[in-house]
Design an enzyme around this catalytic site. Structure first.
Site, PDB file in Angstrom:
ATOM      1  N   LYS A  83       0.420   0.102  -8.442  1.00  0.00           N
ATOM      2  CA  LYS A  83      -0.492   0.487  -7.587  1.00  0.00           C
ATOM      3  C   LYS A  83      -0.259   1.932  -6.795  1.00  0.00           C
ATOM      4  CE  LYS A  83      -2.331  -3.288  -3.518  1.00  0.00           C
ATOM      5  NZ  LYS A  83      -1.600  -3.895  -3.063  1.00  0.00           N
TER       6      LYS A  83
HETATM    7  C1  E4P Z   1      -3.490  -5.845  -0.917  1.00  0.00           C
HETATM    8  O1  E4P Z   1      -3.465  -5.307  -2.432  1.00  0.00           O
HETATM    9  C2  E4P Z   1      -2.774  -5.705   0.050  1.00  0.00           C
HETATM   10  O2  E4P Z   1      -1.630  -6.209  -0.611  1.00  0.00           O
HETATM   11  C3  E4P Z   1      -3.227  -6.799   1.465  1.00  0.00           C
HETATM   12  O3  E4P Z   1      -4.093  -7.168   0.859  1.00  0.00           O
HETATM   13  C4  E4P Z   1      -3.008  -5.748   2.374  1.00  0.00           C
HETATM   14  O4  E4P Z   1      -3.847  -7.045   3.322  1.00  0.00           O
HETATM   15  P1  E4P Z   1      -3.259  -6.758   4.857  1.00  0.00           P
HETATM   16  O5  E4P Z   1      -3.727  -5.963   5.935  1.00  0.00           O
HETATM   17  O6  E4P Z   1      -3.184  -8.310   5.046  1.00  0.00           O
HETATM   18  O7  E4P Z   1      -1.443  -6.599   4.779  1.00  0.00           O
END
Ligand code: E4P
Length: 221
Positions: A83
């Site tokens: 990522k």
């Molecule tokens: C995606 O890969 C992220 O880990 C995640 O969806 C972030 O979500 P949040 O806005 O609830 O922290």
């Protein structure tokens, strides 16, 4: 549509993986911090628990260090998707890591132009954060509609739309209507997707009636 679990909690992941309905996992540095364990120990457990892509995020912010960290993560297990954040350095790192054969998830996407660049950089997945847009009074799902439309205009783009920052089941319904490729969902919301009060009520009534017959399916030879 594929379902990923958005968590670094290995107990939750194992439990959900046992359903056979889990296609992958996404983690981020905040989720790893919340798990309170060594990053590589967590990753090892998650990669063993699921066959599909497991997103693991770099923490460097400049291109060279991102690529170095990304290579380390990609070498760790066959199902790691590295990522990287949607910055210029992140896009550049995406291109390099993809050329080296790694899966890459370009994260923290908040606009259609960002998504277009992620696809141009060869991202395996792009992660638009719908909940965080809703949080600031923007329309998160409109971004998914826009990205779907744009990607469909250019069939050569192979990036999958991974809807992230999901806050409730209707985000999932809307993402499926639009034709998003993947939803990454926190376990508590994922469990709600198969629940309905009328299912519980109906089952209760069926079982009460069945009990009244005094029969058992397994008792018959
Ligand atoms: C995606 O890969 C992220 O880990 C995640 O969806 C972030 O979500 P949040 O806005 O609830 O922290």
């Amino acid at each position: 549509m594929k379902f990923f679990a958005d968590t670094a909690d290995i107990d939750e992941i194992r439990d959900l993986a046992a359903t056979g309905l889990l296609d992958g996992v996404t983690t981020n540095p905040s989720l790893v911090a919340k798990a309170g364990r060594d990053f590589f120990d967590v990753l090892k457990d998650i990669c063993a628990a699921v066959e599909g892509p497991v997103s693991a995020e770099v923490t460097a912010t400049d291109y060279d260090a991102m690529v170095q960290e990304g290579r380390r993560l990609a070498d760790f297990a066959d199902n790691i998707a590295v990522k990287v954040p949607l910055t210029w350095d992140g896009l550049k790192a995406c291109k390099t890591l993809r050329q080296a054969g790694a899966m890459v998830n370009v994260t923290l996407c908040f606009s259609a132009t960002q998504a277009l660049f992620a696809a141009k950089a060869g991202a395996t997945f792009v992660s638009p954060f719908v909940g965080r847009l809703d949080d600031i009074s923007e329309d998160g799902m409109q971004l998914i509609r826009d990205i779907r439309l744009i990607y469909d205009n250019y069939p050569a783009l192979e990036t999958e739309i991974l809807v992230a920052s999901i806050r409730h089941p209707m985000h999932v319904v809307e993402a499926a209507r639009i034709g998003a490729d993947v939803c990454t969902v926190p376990p508590a919301i994922l469990r709600k997707l198969a629940d309905h009060p009328l299912t519980d009520k109906g089952l209760k009534a069926f079982l009460a009636d069945w009990q009244g017959t005094g029969q058992s399916i397994l008792d018959k030879p």
